[in-house]
Design an enzyme around this catalytic site. Structure first.
Site, PDB file in Angstrom:
ATOM      1  N   ALA A   1       0.833  -1.205   0.000  1.00 21.96           N
ATOM      2  CA  ALA A   1       0.000   0.000   0.000  1.00 21.96           C
ATOM      3  C   ALA A   1       0.863   1.249   0.000  1.00 21.96           C
ATOM      4  O   ALA A   1       0.606   2.202  -0.747  1.00 21.96           O
ATOM      5  CB  ALA A   1      -0.929  -0.017   1.220  1.00 21.96           C
ATOM      6  N   TYR A   2       1.897   1.254   0.828  1.00 22.24           N
ATOM      7  CA  TYR A   2       2.811   2.398   0.884  1.00 22.24           C
ATOM      8  C   TYR A   2       3.466   2.634  -0.471  1.00 22.24           C
ATOM      9  O   TYR A   2       3.503   3.772  -0.973  1.00 22.24           O
ATOM     10  CB  TYR A   2       3.874   2.135   1.947  1.00 22.24           C
ATOM     11  CG  TYR A   2       5.007   3.133   1.970  1.00 22.24           C
ATOM     12  CD1 TYR A   2       4.854   4.372   2.586  1.00 22.24           C
ATOM     13  CD2 TYR A   2       6.248   2.837   1.387  1.00 22.24           C
ATOM     14  CE1 TYR A   2       5.895   5.286   2.619  1.00 22.24           C
ATOM     15  CE2 TYR A   2       7.283   3.742   1.417  1.00 22.24           C
ATOM     16  CZ  TYR A   2       7.108   4.965   2.035  1.00 22.24           C
ATOM     17  OH  TYR A   2       8.141   5.861   2.054  1.00 22.24           O
ATOM     18  N   GLN A   3       3.954   1.559  -1.083  1.00 19.24           N
ATOM     19  CA  GLN A   3       4.662   1.738  -2.345  1.00 19.24           C
ATOM     20  C   GLN A   3       3.731   2.115  -3.478  1.00 19.24           C
ATOM     21  O   GLN A   3       4.128   2.840  -4.394  1.00 19.24           O
ATOM     22  CB  GLN A   3       5.474   0.492  -2.650  1.00 19.24           C
ATOM     23  CG  GLN A   3       6.633   0.381  -1.652  1.00 19.24           C
ATOM     24  CD  GLN A   3       7.541  -0.805  -1.900  1.00 19.24           C
ATOM     25  OE1 GLN A   3       7.205  -1.912  -1.564  1.00 19.24           O
ATOM     26  NE2 GLN A   3       8.682  -0.551  -2.494  1.00 19.24           N
TER      27      GLN A   3
ATOM     28  N   THR B   1       1.356   4.228  -3.125  1.00 22.46           N
ATOM     29  CA  THR B   1       1.233   5.681  -3.007  1.00 22.46           C
ATOM     30  C   THR B   1       2.467   6.379  -3.561  1.00 22.46           C
ATOM     31  O   THR B   1       2.356   7.454  -4.171  1.00 22.46           O
ATOM     32  CB  THR B   1       1.019   6.110  -1.540  1.00 22.46           C
ATOM     33  OG1 THR B   1       2.192   5.861  -0.760  1.00 22.46           O
ATOM     34  CG2 THR B   1      -0.170   5.414  -0.927  1.00 22.46           C
ATOM     35  N   LYS B   2       3.633   5.795  -3.370  1.00 20.93           N
ATOM     36  CA  LYS B   2       4.861   6.439  -3.826  1.00 20.93           C
ATOM     37  C   LYS B   2       5.011   6.341  -5.341  1.00 20.93           C
ATOM     38  O   LYS B   2       5.566   7.253  -5.981  1.00 20.93           O
ATOM     39  CB  LYS B   2       6.070   5.837  -3.112  1.00 20.93           C
ATOM     40  CG  LYS B   2       6.065   6.113  -1.604  1.00 20.93           C
ATOM     41  CD  LYS B   2       5.926   7.601  -1.293  1.00 20.93           C
ATOM     42  CE  LYS B   2       5.989   7.920   0.166  1.00 20.93           C
ATOM     43  NZ  LYS B   2       5.863   9.374   0.451  1.00 20.93           N
TER      44      LYS B   2
END
Length: 265
Positions: free
Chosen positions: A169-171, A173-174
């Site tokens: 999920a974090y990646q 967004t990035k």
């Protein structure tokens, strides 16, 4: 406020002189870590700085620290995922300093766990902060810069162009931040607005320090994969952002600048 973050910041002998002398810069997500040291570096490089984040007390302490050192710094508290708050960050900058020359959009949160284990609530929150929040900042900053131009730097990560177990999920967004940064560079270059990305690798942020405490072996494995064999400092990322915001990067637009010791090479 952690002493080691203050120690990372580079001092300059003459306040008001430096890479960003005479510029007005907004830093969103500037209360801790990379953001707080960016405020320090930008101020020491001569910029007048408006710093924005959720924690009013932390913002007030940082502003007091830098004002006492002779720098021109003010703050605006709010939530980056709320459009009215982000509009106020920019409005407060214009009201306090009269214009906006540069912006560093650094607000972000992390989310650990395999994609199939991330809750819908957590997924929505990380998207709201990291993706929607950065877009809201871009929207308001571009409006303020449309007439006279300027420079915007967004924070992504080396995770924005690779995968990593447990950080889906974090990646995501990035990756998104890199995608709309490149589009914003195309859309706004004709108005003299440059839009770029810094992509930190392993960096000694409070989150990284906590990870070292929780799983030191994993951190050592990550550092061993960095060609320079060390994690970066928050000031090293701030220095890269300062250069991108400066006139010395006047022909640099739409780039993703890794600040990772060669980790992504």
């Amino acid at each position: 406020m952690s002493d080691n973050l203050s120690d990372n910041a580079q001092a300059h002998p003459t306040p008001g002189a430096g890479l960003l002398a005479g510029k007005v810069v907004l830093v969103v997500g500037g209360s801790t870590g990379i953001g707080a040291d960016s405020v320090r570096v930008f101020a020491e490089e001569g910029a007048s700085v408006m710093v924005a984040a959720r924690s009013r007390d932390t913002l007030a302490a940082l502003t007091e620290e830098l004002t006492a050192a002779g720098h021109d710094v003010a703050y605006s508290a709010g939530d980056v995922s709320v459009g009215a708050d982000v509009a106020r960050f920019v409005d407060d900058t214009l009201a306090r300093f009269g214009r906006l020359d540069g912006a560093f959009n650094n607000a972000g949160i992390n989310q650990y766990g395999p994609l199939d284990e991330v809750s819908e609530e957590d997924f929505d929150r990380i998207m709201a902060v990291n993706v929607k929040g950065t877009w809201l900042c871009l929207r308001e900053e571009i409006r303020a810069m449309r007439e006279k131009g300027g420079s915007i730097v967004n924070t992504s990560s080396v995770g924005g162009f690779r995968g990593n177990t447990g950080l889906g999920a974090y990646q995501a967004t990035k990756h998104a931040v890199i995608g709309f940064t490149r589009t914003a560079a195309h859309d706004n270059g004709p108005f003299g607005i440059r839009v770029n990305v810094v992509a930190p690798g392993p960096t000694e942020t409070p989150m990284f320090v906590q990870w070292r405490h929780d799983d030191p072996a994993a951190v050592e494995r990550r550092i061993a994969s960095v060609p320079l064999r060390k994690a970066g400092t928050t000031t090293e990322v701030a220095n890269a952002a300062a250069w991108l915001l400066s006139d010395r990067a006047s022909q640099v637009n739409g780039v993703v600048l890794p600040v990772d010791g060669g980790y992504s090479a």
